[in-house]
Design a protein around this motif. Structure first.
Motif, short mmCIF file in Angstrom:
data_model
loop_
_atom_site.label_atom_id
_atom_site.label_comp_id
_atom_site.label_asym_id
_atom_site.label_seq_id
_atom_site.Cartn_x
_atom_site.Cartn_y
_atom_site.Cartn_z
N CYS A 195 8.11 48.09 -17.11
CA CYS A 195 7.52 47.65 -18.37
C CYS A 195 6.01 47.50 -18.23
N ALA A 196 5.55 46.91 -17.14
CA ALA A 196 4.12 46.70 -16.92
C ALA A 196 3.39 48.02 -16.75
N ILE A 197 3.99 48.96 -16.06
CA ILE A 197 3.35 50.27 -15.89
C ILE A 197 3.16 50.96 -17.23
N ILE A 198 4.16 50.90 -18.08
CA ILE A 198 4.06 51.52 -19.40
C ILE A 198 2.94 50.88 -20.21
N HIS A 250 6.34 62.55 -22.85
CA HIS A 250 5.29 63.04 -23.74
C HIS A 250 5.57 62.64 -25.18
N ARG A 251 6.84 62.73 -25.59
CA ARG A 251 7.21 62.41 -26.98
C ARG A 251 6.87 60.97 -27.35
N VAL A 252 6.96 60.07 -26.38
CA VAL A 252 6.69 58.66 -26.68
C VAL A 252 5.26 58.27 -26.29
N ALA A 253 4.44 59.29 -25.98
CA ALA A 253 3.00 59.11 -25.71
C ALA A 253 2.72 58.30 -24.45
N VAL A 254 3.62 58.36 -23.45
CA VAL A 254 3.31 57.79 -22.14
C VAL A 254 2.63 58.89 -21.33
N GLN A 255 1.43 58.63 -20.87
CA GLN A 255 0.64 59.64 -20.19
C GLN A 255 1.17 59.92 -18.78
#
Length: 319
Positions: A137-140, A190-195
């Motif tokens: 969770c923190a990484i996201i 990518h779909r959820v915009a996590v780089q």
């Protein structure tokens, strides 16, 4: 502190029958302020506020569970469903701050802290004991707005987690296992915009999830806990502190590098903004309890007036 379980057949949870516990804490507990801080945005599929009831999902060695918590006078009524119901009930005391020890905390160093501490005796530091969920969770949440991070968390957990049992007020899900995080395809990140830097960090951390969890739970000091977590590529002191706060209820963790925190601490304690170094200097009188002071600052609702529009999240998904 007492924890009394109702009698019932051992397989009651697997038949969908709830199990119930009455937890009687030794000190007052403000359930919303203590457990509610674990919620990651209003759409969090792992935690829901339903009037006076807080719902939380758990992933246990025996399977998923849903846990409902409500206050009744000085007691906390905990009801759990699913194969992991007993494990969920066992987690209630720590979740409600039973291991939170305020010994040595002196709020009198600042009048605001003294006043809020007097008025908010029920604020405790929750401990989940679930290291990898807190770490993922923190990484996201690294380097993005809360809105972006909460949306990504909601979408990933809903798609790759497991549906929670019980009469939850809306569909709820447990967070994915470390193995499930590792199998998430690049296009779903990518779909959820996590780089890519964040998604790769989650996957690398998932490969060492068990050993990191054991080491962190065994580390006795904040310095050693930071050393365990920052040994992972892509994990810095901000992510380490956020993980320590949620998984361990660490009373001294400070999220250095946070976009807003230093400003908020500085304004609450001096009436002016400060930077990370200034924040650490202001918090120094409460060494060992700096996270406790930060929680009281949040509870005070003292915040700097807004000077401009909110930062608008940037959508990279079409690039």
């Amino acid at each position: 502190m007492t924890l009394t379980a109702d009698a019932g057949a051992a397989d009651a949870a697997s038949r969908g029958t709830p199990r119930e516990t009455v937890y009687r804490p030794a000190a007052p507990v403000d359930l919303r302020a203590t457990v509610g801080m674990l919620r990651r945005g209003p759409g969090d599929p792992t935690m829901v506020f339903d009037g006076p009831v807080i719902w939380r999902t758990l992933r246990t060695p025996l399977g998923p569970a849903a846990l409902a918590l409500r206050a009744r006078g000085a007691e906390i009524i905990a009801t759990a469903w699913g194969d992991g119901a007993e494990h969920a009930l066992d987690s209630v005391p720590e979740l409600c701050g039973a291991n939170d020890d305020p010994t040595g905390f002196d709020p009198s160093h600042h009048p605001l802290i003294a006043d809020v501490a007097r008025r908010s005796v029920g604020i405790r530091l929750a401990r989940t004991g679930v290291v990898f969920d807190a770490l993922a969770c923190a990484i996201i949440e690294q380097k993005v707005t809360g809105l972006e991070a909460f949306r990504a968390w909601r979408q990933l957990v809903t798609k790759f987690g497991e549906r929670a049992p019980g009469p939850t007020p809306r569909p709820m899900y447990t967070a994915p296992t470390a193995a499930q995080w590792r199998r998430i395809p690049s296009w779903d990140w990518h779909r959820v915009a996590v780089q890519p830097p964040q998604s790769k960090t989650v996957v690398r951390a998932a490969e060492r999830a068990e050993s990191v969890s054991r080491a962190l739970l065994a580390a006795p000091t904040g310095e050693e806990r930071d050393r365990v977590l920052t040994s992972l590529p892509g994990i810095g002191i901000w992510t380490s502190a956020e993980t320590r706060i949620r998984a361990l209820g660490d009373p001294d963790a400070v999220s250095v590098g946070d976009y807003h925190l230093a400003h908020q601490v500085g304004y609450a304690l001096t009436g002016h903004r400060t930077d990370d170094d200034g924040m650490l200097e202001l918090l120094a009188p409460w060494a060992g309890h700096r996270q406790r002071v930060i929680r009281l600052i949040f509870a005070s609702r003292v915040s700097e007036p807004r000077r401009g529009p909110r930062l608008s999240p940037e959508d990279h998904r079409s690039r």
